[in-house]
Design a protein around this motif. Structure first.
Motif, mmCIF file in Angstrom:
data_model
loop_
_atom_site.group_PDB
_atom_site.id
_atom_site.type_symbol
_atom_site.label_atom_id
_atom_site.label_comp_id
_atom_site.label_asym_id
_atom_site.label_seq_id
_atom_site.Cartn_x
_atom_site.Cartn_y
_atom_site.Cartn_z
ATOM 1 N N GLU A 10 0.866 -1.177 0.000
ATOM 2 C CA GLU A 10 0.000 0.000 0.000
ATOM 3 C C GLU A 10 0.903 1.227 0.000
ATOM 4 N N GLU A 11 0.602 2.192 -0.880
ATOM 5 C CA GLU A 11 1.408 3.411 -0.938
ATOM 6 C C GLU A 11 0.640 4.566 -0.309
ATOM 7 N N ILE A 12 1.296 5.251 0.626
ATOM 8 C CA ILE A 12 0.728 6.423 1.288
ATOM 9 C C ILE A 12 1.814 7.494 1.331
ATOM 10 N N ASP A 13 1.523 8.661 0.787
ATOM 11 C CA ASP A 13 2.464 9.789 0.814
ATOM 12 C C ASP A 13 3.859 9.402 0.316
ATOM 13 N N ARG A 14 3.927 8.717 -0.800
ATOM 14 C CA ARG A 14 5.179 8.287 -1.440
ATOM 15 C C ARG A 14 6.000 7.320 -0.592
ATOM 16 N N LYS A 15 5.371 6.762 0.425
ATOM 17 C CA LYS A 15 6.009 5.733 1.236
ATOM 18 C C LYS A 15 5.253 4.430 0.985
ATOM 19 N N LEU A 16 5.990 3.370 0.835
ATOM 20 C CA LEU A 16 5.382 2.079 0.528
ATOM 21 C C LEU A 16 5.306 1.242 1.802
ATOM 22 N N ILE A 17 4.104 0.821 2.136
ATOM 23 C CA ILE A 17 3.898 -0.022 3.309
ATOM 24 C C ILE A 17 3.803 -1.469 2.851
ATOM 25 N N LEU A 18 4.634 -2.313 3.440
ATOM 26 C CA LEU A 18 4.570 -3.750 3.198
ATOM 27 C C LEU A 18 3.864 -4.368 4.397
ATOM 28 N N ARG A 19 2.672 -4.854 4.179
ATOM 29 C CA ARG A 19 1.889 -5.477 5.252
ATOM 30 C C ARG A 19 2.198 -6.970 5.231
ATOM 31 N N ILE A 20 2.981 -7.390 6.194
ATOM 32 C CA ILE A 20 3.495 -8.760 6.244
ATOM 33 C C ILE A 20 2.603 -9.595 7.146
ATOM 34 N N ASP A 21 2.253 -10.775 6.670
ATOM 35 C CA ASP A 21 1.377 -11.665 7.434
ATOM 36 C C ASP A 21 2.020 -13.047 7.492
#
Length: 117
Positions: A10-21
């Motif tokens: 997921e990208e928010i404010d040019r930062k990429l979040i990797l949601r690890i499960d």
């Protein structure tokens, strides 16, 4: 045997979040390593790792995190971990990696932290 690791982006404010499960261990850490290396090739330099659904972190997983931190630092970027479970945070502290890795309590804090400027 299937490896129990899933990563959503997921990208928010040019930062990429990797949601690890799942578990980040010797069998699954190459999945995260390939994902991070692919994102670096795409010139993403601000990666935030959501650890809220990671229930285990092995030394192999920590090696991936350290390598990614080093690569991103060389590209004037940053790697931030957030929402670590107590067990995982304890492993990170016991190894002394809390002094090397950037860790935030939650997503909001991670999104507002800018290490590269």
């Amino acid at each position: 045997m299937t490896v129990g690791l899933h990563i959503d982006l997921e990208e928010i404010d040019r930062k990429l979040i990797l949601r690890i499960d799942g578990r980040l261990d010797a069998s699954s850490s190459p999945i995260l390593e390939r994902k991070i290396n692919g994102l670096l090739e795409e010139r993403h330099t601000h990666l935030l790792l959501d650890f809220s659904r990671v229930d285990y972190l092995s030394s192999a997983g920590m090696r991936v995190l350290l390598a990614a931190t080093k690569k991103l630092k060389g590209k004037k970027g940053d790697l931030i971990l957030f929402s670590l479970h107590d067990d995982v945070a304890g492993i990170v502290r016991m190894a002394g990696f809390d002094k090397i890795l950037h860790i935030c309590a939650n997503e909001k804090e991670a999104l507002h932290k800018n290490l590269s400027q």
